[in-house]
Scaffold this active site. Structure first.
Site, PDB file in Angstrom:
ATOM      1  N   ASP A 209       0.835  -1.197   0.000  1.00  0.00           N
ATOM      2  CA  ASP A 209       0.000   0.000   0.000  1.00  0.00           C
ATOM      3  C   ASP A 209       0.878   1.258   0.000  1.00  0.00           C
ATOM      4  O   ASP A 209       1.865   1.339   0.738  1.00  0.00           O
ATOM      5  CB  ASP A 209      -0.869  -0.024   1.268  1.00  0.00           C
ATOM      6  CG  ASP A 209      -1.952   1.021   1.258  1.00  0.00           C
ATOM      7  OD1 ASP A 209      -2.780   1.005   0.345  1.00  0.00           O
ATOM      8  OD2 ASP A 209      -1.973   1.864   2.172  1.00  0.00           O
ATOM      9  N   GLU A 258      14.341 -15.382  -0.092  1.00  0.00           N
ATOM     10  CA  GLU A 258      14.724 -16.506   0.786  1.00  0.00           C
ATOM     11  C   GLU A 258      13.651 -17.587   0.809  1.00  0.00           C
ATOM     12  O   GLU A 258      13.920 -18.732   1.126  1.00  0.00           O
ATOM     13  CB  GLU A 258      14.856 -16.020   2.239  1.00  0.00           C
ATOM     14  CG  GLU A 258      16.097 -15.295   2.576  1.00  0.00           C
ATOM     15  CD  GLU A 258      15.981 -14.781   4.027  1.00  0.00           C
ATOM     16  OE1 GLU A 258      15.316 -15.431   4.863  1.00  0.00           O
ATOM     17  OE2 GLU A 258      16.541 -13.712   4.274  1.00  0.00           O
TER      18      GLU A 258
END
Ligand code: GLC
Length: 555
Positions: A209, A258
């Site tokens: 956002d 990751e």
């Protein structure tokens, strides 16, 4: 860059769910997570790749959940973490990935950090997580002249714990949405932890956002008020698109990478909501070591005029290409007037009006709007890259343009004294079944915003399996797009058509299509041997391409 397998997001079609308005399981008139889970087969049948959930976190709901009080919990009106896990598991079983919203620019004023800031002294570490400043003129005037996006000043003065009038805090949105200070390492660490919290719950990515707002210009200088305050001014504004945001996204990219396991197409993605112009500035957000996607709002605001469409599509594809990113197309979302309504107004060159509409405003030509919306969607879904759909557009839902003022809930309405009608008109609950209370939104009689009567005939059950319905059109477009892998294709503009016709081919590994969209008034003959793969309007073999129609032909 770590990446896995096919990089699914490069051509994914992602469906936005606004949780309070999609499906209500308990009859309180507000949508919820169990309601969403129950309706997920609709998305699997439609043929999208993923869903994006607008915020469902604990929140006092002053900005419909974009004011978060606890980033790691589900608000009781939507359910709980178990309901979230059930939703994700069910979605994954159906082959749908799940993207959630992260709101890092500001929290709710009910967030424990903000409460602690108010209870602490100026200069304290608690205040340093937000942007507290002394006012000008003995503290009586706000620290600078910035305006809130929702109207009024962007600063609110607090009362200090000892009862005296005190410092001011910055809120680019509502007073209940204090902005964080992203120069503070504690804020950075907190959000990385929040990302990990949801990644550990198996989400496939985040929509960020106000991604262009996190970092403010050093010293918080005045805005030049002669500048157009609209998005076009972002490059010159001290609150938007500051260079420092990119460093944050590089570190977020390392973090999400990751979680991608090599070879299994399990990339976790980041998509920016960044109202940034010009498009080369926007492209910086999707450099190889930053975000995967950034909404193309320039496209959303492009009028339905052939020259404007051609220019925007060409520029958008070229800009994305410079950084090796896919383009991210979008026509509607929870902040703008639905495209079936926008396009029902006369089209003029330049950015389109996206602000809310009331009964006192000129009303759109609904039939024309829907016809053009279907044609525009058929252009968008042919284009290479990713595309986002907003809930209900697959039903051809129009904006609710006649909501009474006393039901409006968007803070913009109150903060502008009703001058701006706000965004409630696109957020009206989705109709699932015609002829029943709340059109099947939930088991109760009502919905948190009243649904226009025309939603009854547009309900999902009235369109499912009906050839030529808007729902049927969306499924057809999505299935041809997926089969031919158009989202990975290459666009070539075609000569030999009238200026008012968008004519291009999309060449992809599994096949090619010719896309013709007639934005003019004059019908255009189709090649005699044309094989129509999809058409925005029902058609007879060999018929001409009428005004505001798009066809996909086998190339
Ligand atoms: C974004 C959201 C919008 C919200 C605002 C403040 O623009 O899309 O709905 O009001 O941010 O969080």
């Amino acid at each position: 860059m770590a990446s896995s397998g096919e990089q699914w997001w490069r051509d994914a079609v992602i469906y936005q769910i606004y949780p309070r308005s999609w499906a209500d399981s308990n009859g309180d008139g507000i949508g919820d997570l169990p309601g969403i889970t129950a309706r997920l087969p609709h998305l699997a049948e439609l043929g999208v790749d993923a869903l994006w959930l607008s915020p469902f976190y604990t929140s006092p709901q002053h900005d419909a959940g974009y004011d978060v009080a606890d980033y790691r919990a589900v608000d009781p009106i939507f359910g709980d973490l178990t309901a979230f896990d059930e939703l994700t598991t069910r979605a994954h079983t159906l082959g749908l990935r799940v993207i959630v919203d992260v709101v890092p620019n500001h929290s709710s004023n009910e967030h424990p950090w903000f409460r602690a800031a108010l209870a602490s002294a100026p200069g304290s570490p608690e205040r340093a997580r937000y942007l507290f400043r002394d006012g000008r003129d003995n503290g009586e005037l706000p620290p600078n002249n910035w305006r809130s996006q929702f109207g009024g000043p962007a600063w609110t003065r607090v009362t200090e714990p000892d009862g005296t009038p005190g410092q001011w805090y910055l809120h680019l949105f509502d007073t209940t949405q204090p902005d964080f200070d992203w120069t503070n390492q504690e804020v950075r660490d907190e959000f990385e932890d929040v990302l990990r919290f949801w990644l550990d719950r198996e989400v496939d990515g985040f929509r960020i956002d106000v991604a262009h707002g996190l970092v403010k210009a050093p010293g918080l200088p005045h805005v030049d008020l002669d500048l157009d305050p609209s998005v076009a001014a972002t490059a010159l504004s001290p609150m938007w698109d500051q260079p420092g945001v990119h460093e944050i996204y590089r570190s977020w990219r390392t973090l999400v990478d990751e979680y991608a396991v090599d070879g299994d197409d399990a990339d976790r993605i980041l998509c920016a909501e960044a109202w940034v112009l010009p498009s080369d500035a926007l492209a910086q957000y999707v450099r190889e070591d930053e975000l995967h996607q950034s909404f193309n709002f320039e496209y959303l605001m492009t009028p339905w005029l052939a020259a404007d469409q051609r220019a925007t599509v060409t520029r958008s594809l070229a800009q994305a290409e410079t950084v090796g990113a896919p383009q991210t197309w979008v026509l509607s979302n929870h902040d703008v007037v639905r495209h079936a309504t926008r396009l029902g107004y006369p089209q003029v060159s330049g950015p389109q009006r996206i602000e809310g509409i009331s009964a006192d405003d000129p009303q759109p030509d609904a039939m024309l709007g829907l016809r053009r919306a279907r044609a525009a969607t058929a252009v968008m879904l042919a284009l290479p890259g990713s595309a986002y759909l907003f809930q209900g557009e697959e039903l051809g839902l129009p904006e609710a343009t006649q909501l009474p003022d006393d039901v409006r809930q968007d803070p913009t309405f109150a903060r502008t004294d009703g001058t701006s009608k706000g965004r409630d008109g696109c957020r009206v609950p989705v109709p699932w079944e015609g002829g029943v209370p709340s059109y099947g939104f939930g088991p109760g009689d009502s919905a948190w915003l009243p649904q226009p009567v025309e939603y009854g005939v547009l309900a999902a059950d009235r369109q499912r399996g009906v050839v030529g319905s808007t729902l049927d059109l969306y499924s057809t477009l999505l299935s041809v797009r997926r089969r031919l892998r158009l989202g990975r294709g290459t666009v070539t503009w075609l000569d030999g058509y009238p200026d008012d016709v968008l004519a291009f081919s999309v060449t992809a590994t599994n096949g090619s299509v010719t896309v013709l969209a007639n934005l003019g008034d004059v019908p255009v003959p189709l090649p005699a041997d044309a094989v129509v793969l999809a058409s925005s309007q029902p058609r007879e073999t060999g018929a001409v391409l009428g005004s505001d129609e798009t066809v996909w032909l086998r190339a």
